[in-house]
Write a protein that holds these residues in place. Structure first.
Motif, PDB file in Angstrom:
ATOM      1  N   GLY A 341       0.800  -1.221   0.000  1.00 21.15           N
ATOM      2  CA  GLY A 341       0.000   0.000   0.000  1.00 21.15           C
ATOM      3  C   GLY A 341       0.829   1.265   0.000  1.00 21.15           C
ATOM      4  N   LEU A 342       1.960   1.228  -0.699  1.00 23.58           N
ATOM      5  CA  LEU A 342       2.872   2.365  -0.749  1.00 23.58           C
ATOM      6  C   LEU A 342       2.895   2.994  -2.133  1.00 23.58           C
ATOM      7  N   GLN A 343       3.249   4.263  -2.182  1.00 23.25           N
ATOM      8  CA  GLN A 343       3.509   4.943  -3.439  1.00 23.25           C
ATOM      9  C   GLN A 343       4.992   4.798  -3.774  1.00 23.25           C
ATOM     10  N   PRO A 344       5.353   4.721  -5.063  1.00 21.63           N
ATOM     11  CA  PRO A 344       6.771   4.573  -5.426  1.00 21.63           C
ATOM     12  C   PRO A 344       7.676   5.623  -4.783  1.00 21.63           C
ATOM     13  N   LYS A 345       7.188   6.854  -4.685  1.00 19.44           N
ATOM     14  CA  LYS A 345       8.024   7.923  -4.142  1.00 19.44           C
ATOM     15  C   LYS A 345       8.274   7.772  -2.640  1.00 19.44           C
ATOM     16  N   GLU A 346       7.512   6.913  -1.981  1.00 23.74           N
ATOM     17  CA  GLU A 346       7.713   6.678  -0.553  1.00 23.74           C
ATOM     18  C   GLU A 346       8.847   5.697  -0.288  1.00 23.74           C
ATOM     19  N   ILE A 347       9.289   5.000  -1.325  1.00 23.28           N
ATOM     20  CA  ILE A 347      10.321   3.976  -1.177  1.00 23.28           C
ATOM     21  C   ILE A 347      11.666   4.506  -1.649  1.00 23.28           C
ATOM     22  N   CYS A 348      12.681   4.337  -0.812  1.00 15.86           N
ATOM     23  CA  CYS A 348      14.065   4.609  -1.246  1.00 15.86           C
ATOM     24  C   CYS A 348      14.681   3.271  -1.622  1.00 15.86           C
ATOM     25  N   SER A 349      14.931   3.090  -2.898  1.00 15.01           N
ATOM     26  CA  SER A 349      15.436   1.834  -3.449  1.00 15.01           C
ATOM     27  C   SER A 349      16.960   1.891  -3.522  1.00 15.01           C
ATOM     28  N   ILE A 350      17.605   0.986  -2.786  1.00 15.86           N
ATOM     29  CA  ILE A 350      19.065   0.985  -2.663  1.00 15.86           C
ATOM     30  C   ILE A 350      19.608  -0.341  -3.167  1.00 15.86           C
ATOM     31  N   SER A 351      20.711  -0.301  -3.878  1.00 17.97           N
ATOM     32  CA  SER A 351      21.345  -1.538  -4.320  1.00 17.97           C
ATOM     33  C   SER A 351      22.810  -1.547  -3.915  1.00 17.97           C
ATOM     34  N   ILE A 352      23.315  -2.748  -3.642  1.00 20.34           N
ATOM     35  CA  ILE A 352      24.735  -2.936  -3.336  1.00 20.34           C
ATOM     36  C   ILE A 352      25.298  -3.838  -4.418  1.00 20.34           C
ATOM     37  N   MET A 353      26.236  -3.316  -5.177  1.00 19.85           N
ATOM     38  CA  MET A 353      26.708  -3.947  -6.395  1.00 19.85           C
ATOM     39  C   MET A 353      28.236  -4.070  -6.416  1.00 19.85           C
ATOM     40  N   PRO A 354      28.772  -5.015  -7.155  1.00 26.12           N
ATOM     41  CA  PRO A 354      30.227  -5.146  -7.305  1.00 26.12           C
ATOM     42  C   PRO A 354      30.755  -4.249  -8.414  1.00 26.12           C
ATOM     43  N   CYS A 355      30.001  -3.225  -8.766  1.00 23.60           N
ATOM     44  CA  CYS A 355      30.139  -2.536 -10.052  1.00 23.60           C
ATOM     45  C   CYS A 355      30.043  -1.026  -9.875  1.00 23.60           C
ATOM     46  N   VAL A 356      30.816  -0.279 -10.655  1.00 23.56           N
ATOM     47  CA  VAL A 356      30.719   1.181 -10.681  1.00 23.56           C
ATOM     48  C   VAL A 356      29.718   1.631 -11.738  1.00 23.56           C
ATOM     49  N   SER A 357      29.624   0.883 -12.829  1.00 24.96           N
ATOM     50  CA  SER A 357      28.725   1.247 -13.923  1.00 24.96           C
ATOM     51  C   SER A 357      27.263   1.224 -13.502  1.00 24.96           C
ATOM     52  N   LYS A 358      26.944   0.457 -12.453  1.00 23.14           N
ATOM     53  CA  LYS A 358      25.571   0.415 -11.951  1.00 23.14           C
ATOM     54  C   LYS A 358      25.129   1.776 -11.432  1.00 23.14           C
ATOM     55  N   LYS A 359      26.069   2.588 -10.964  1.00 23.46           N
ATOM     56  CA  LYS A 359      25.725   3.927 -10.492  1.00 23.46           C
ATOM     57  C   LYS A 359      25.173   4.770 -11.641  1.00 23.46           C
ATOM     58  N   ARG A 360      25.819   4.641 -12.792  1.00 26.40           N
ATOM     59  CA  ARG A 360      25.338   5.369 -13.972  1.00 26.40           C
ATOM     60  C   ARG A 360      24.012   4.797 -14.460  1.00 26.40           C
ATOM     61  N   GLU A 361      23.922   3.465 -14.491  1.00 21.93           N
ATOM     62  CA  GLU A 361      22.728   2.816 -15.010  1.00 21.93           C
ATOM     63  C   GLU A 361      21.484   3.272 -14.263  1.00 21.93           C
ATOM     64  N   ALA A 362      21.589   3.399 -12.946  1.00 21.46           N
ATOM     65  CA  ALA A 362      20.423   3.765 -12.138  1.00 21.46           C
ATOM     66  C   ALA A 362      19.868   5.139 -12.494  1.00 21.46           C
ATOM     67  N   GLY A 363      20.704   6.002 -13.090  1.00 20.18           N
ATOM     68  CA  GLY A 363      20.253   7.347 -13.427  1.00 20.18           C
ATOM     69  C   GLY A 363      19.728   7.508 -14.837  1.00 20.18           C
ATOM     70  N   LEU A 364      19.724   6.444 -15.631  1.00 16.96           N
ATOM     71  CA  LEU A 364      19.287   6.548 -17.021  1.00 16.96           C
ATOM     72  C   LEU A 364      17.792   6.844 -17.115  1.00 16.96           C
ATOM     73  N   LEU A 365      17.414   7.576 -18.145  1.00 13.17           N
ATOM     74  CA  LEU A 365      16.001   7.912 -18.351  1.00 13.17           C
ATOM     75  C   LEU A 365      15.139   6.678 -18.538  1.00 13.17           C
ATOM     76  N   SER A 366      15.714   5.648 -19.121  1.00 13.21           N
ATOM     77  CA  SER A 366      14.953   4.429 -19.402  1.00 13.21           C
ATOM     78  C   SER A 366      14.759   3.565 -18.169  1.00 13.21           C
ATOM     79  N   MET A 367      15.328   3.966 -17.044  1.00 11.68           N
ATOM     80  CA  MET A 367      15.230   3.168 -15.823  1.00 11.68           C
ATOM     81  C   MET A 367      14.311   3.836 -14.805  1.00 11.68           C
ATOM     82  N   ARG A 368      13.183   4.372 -15.314  1.00  5.68           N
ATOM     83  CA  ARG A 368      12.206   5.034 -14.441  1.00  5.68           C
ATOM     84  C   ARG A 368      10.798   4.541 -14.752  1.00  5.68           C
ATOM     85  N   SER A 369      10.652   3.234 -14.932  1.00  3.91           N
ATOM     86  CA  SER A 369       9.351   2.706 -15.324  1.00  3.91           C
ATOM     87  C   SER A 369       8.312   2.794 -14.211  1.00  3.91           C
TER      88      SER A 369
END
Length: 575
Positions: A341-369
């Motif tokens: 029963g939450l709105q997307p904006k109420e959730i802070c989605s955090i990931s822990i990755m072995p990767c630096v490129s994931k930081k860029r990926e998370a900011g892409l326009l196509s990753m806001r579905s």
């Protein structure tokens, strides 16, 4: 064989062996800063110098081959004095603020200086500070660069991206982005291999740990963290925990102690990735004339960034399935949000990755579905370690805890995503079931495993021949794409991992200077796969429930919206 004496020890080694290599055979470790076997053997730092009896000058042991009868002193008064002076010169052009450096305690220059007893620098300090965009996921601190050229060589010889180059001459020599370009405008894929091969703190990932504290302090936010498969192979190294204690359960427990509301496993999303990607492959096989071949995997953002910038004509070959990180973020802010029963904006989605490129990926326009960033904050494995230390958490004292559900259960197929060949093997397990209606033998696809830069295999499934190729490292990817363009090779399904060895060798993993640990860490993931009761993504009961309750089926309209991205739209690669 060549016979010589090193520090009083008799040594016999093959002709062509360097003095450094010969010394190592009898347990003598000659100090070095720039040396990387087969990658950077240019004696730039002049730290590995040794004295040879009967010669007036010292020589660099990393480039000097052995000769019959040589008598070598690796730490004679003369060698030690010159080595000390050379290190003092390096320190005179280095920001020595170790207490505020991410590599403090894990820095080759710091250790060498301490070993040599250097507590003062007799030369004038000349430290160059070059401006850098501190918002970019990869940070270069010119004040700490020691001009060892490792970043240049690893980027040129292994990754074939040629991002770094030497600038200026003489005492003004330094390293910067090639072609007088900004890092943002370069072809950098953010693989992070330059970071993990830098002996000091001149290269590092953007520090996003402060964002975690902001999110945890915001009472209006629900914090949910996901952990990638490769992270569990190395997260506990800094705590000197034995392997049998460095479990997924203690990792989950440690994250709960930090204060996250939910702790999930990215492996769940990896199983979903396989459901989408395997079915995408099957759909292509059923309609071969409607698609470009081969189909490439898309779970590695460094690879997707690379092909976008360097070989855009192959974008139509790339699977549209998002990476597990982004699939998890999209499901977290849609499927999970609806359940809670939450709105997307109420959730802070955090990931822990072995990767630096994931930081860029998370900011892409196509990753806001979900209508907002599907993943808000990305930490590397190294940042996770710093976070746990800052919170005074000792994982060894914690009881094991389970991941949260319904996005926490996973199979062995998901676990092996973090090693080269793992995505291929996981997809083939599910494709086999879809084509035959029965499970593949557990050893059916073991041939895709291995450390080879390019590994080609053929499998016959339900009368269909599938020619596969697994590729490790972007230099090997470049050679593959050139061969495909020239028509020299043909494959049906290709897995590419930007980092040699896969995510376990990622640019966000703990740094062990001079060591390549991907093969060893990959074995840990295969062991976890062997221990799983469920080995195939399509047998994950939570994934089955997800499709039944929410997505309907792989490649459905809702699945396409949440879990896929159109690589052909250039705007999707804008941050």
């Amino acid at each position: 064989m060549v016979n010589l004496t090193i520090d009083g020890l008799k040594v016999s080694v093959p002709e062509g062996t360097t003095i450094m290599e010969a010394a190592a055979t009898v347990g003598i470790d000659i100090p070095r800063l720039c040396f990387l076997k087969d990658i950077n053997e240019i004696s730039a730092c002049k730290v590995c110098i040794v004295e040879i009896q009967g010669q007036n000058r010292v020589v660099t042991s990393c480039t000097t081959p052995v000769q019959e009868g040589l008598v070598v002193f690796t730490n004679s008064p003369k060698a030690r004095s010159i080595r000390r002076t050379n290190v003092e010169f390096i320190l005179s052009q280095h920001d020595c603020l170790c207490a505020t450096c991410v590599r403090s305690g894990n820095c080759s220059l710091q250790k060498l200086s301490n070993d040599l007893g250097i507590y003062d620098i007799p030369f004038e300090r000349q430290v160059v500070d070059t401006p850098w965009n501190q918002d970019f996921p990869l940070i270069r601190d010119s004040k700490k660069c020691i001009k060892c050229m490792r970043c240049v060589q690893i980027c040129d010889k292994v990754q074939a991206l040629h991002i770094w180059d030497v600038q200026n001459t003489g005492s003004r020599t330094t390293v910067d982005v090639a072609g007088n370009m900004s890092i943002e405008d370069s072809d950098c894929s953010l693989c992070g291999q330059c970071i993990t091969h830098c002996p000091v703190g001149a290269l590092k990932e953007r520090n996003d740990v402060p964002k975690i504290y902001e999110a945890l302090a915001d009472s209006s936010k629900i914090t949910a963290v996901q952990v990638a498969p490769a992270v569990r192979t190395a997260w506990a190294e800094a705590f000197n925990m034995p392997e049998e204690m460095a479990t997924e359960g203690r990792m989950a427990a440690a994250l709960r102690r930090v204060g996250f509301d939910y702790v999930f496993d990215t492996n769940f999303a990896a199983d979903v990735t396989i459901m989408e990607e395997a079915n995408e492959l099957l759909e292509r096989l059923q309609n071969p004339d409607a698609h470009k071949w081969p189909m490439f995997t898309s779970c590695c953002p460094g690879w997707v960034s690379y092909v976008t910038k360097k070989f855009p004509n192959f974008l139509g070959n790339v699977s549209t399935t998002k990476s597990p990180q982004q699939i998890f973020g999209a499901l977290l802010k849609s499927y999970f949000a609806e359940k809670k029963g939450l709105q997307p904006k109420e959730i802070c989605s955090i990931s822990i990755m072995p990767c630096v490129s994931k930081k860029r990926e998370a900011g892409l326009l196509s990753m806001r579905s979900s209508g907002t960033h599907d993943v808000d904050i990305v930490l590397t494995t190294r940042e996770l370690v710093r976070l746990l230390r800052a919170e005074h958490i000792n994982p060894a004292t914690l009881p094991e805890e389970e991941f949260d559900n319904p996005l926490g259960k996973s199979t062995g197929a998901a676990v092996i995503f973090g090693v080269t060949g793992g995505v291929m093997e996981a997809a083939l397990r599910t494709a086999y079931f879809a084509l035959t209606g029965s499970e593949a033998p557990l050893d059916a696809f073991l041939d895709v495993r291995g450390e080879a830069g390019r590994k080609v295999r053929e499998f016959t499934i339900a009368g269909k021949t599938l020619r596969t190729c697994t590729v490790s490292g972007l230099g090997n990817a470049e050679r593959l794409l050139e061969d495909l363009q020239a028509g020299k090779v043909h494959y049906d399904f290709v897995e590419v991992m930007a980092c040699p060895g896969g995510c376990v060798g990622g640019g966000g993993q703990p740094i062990h200077d001079g060591e390549e640990r991907a093969a060893m860490l990959g074995k840990k993931l295969y062991k976890l796969d062997d221990e799983r009761l469920l080995r195939q993504s399509h047998n994950n009961p939570d994934v089955v429930t997800l499709y039944k309750e929410y997505l309907d089926k792989p490649l459905s309209e809702r699945a396409e919206h949440l879990l896929h991205s159109d690589h052909l739209k250039e705007k999707n690669y804008l941050v």
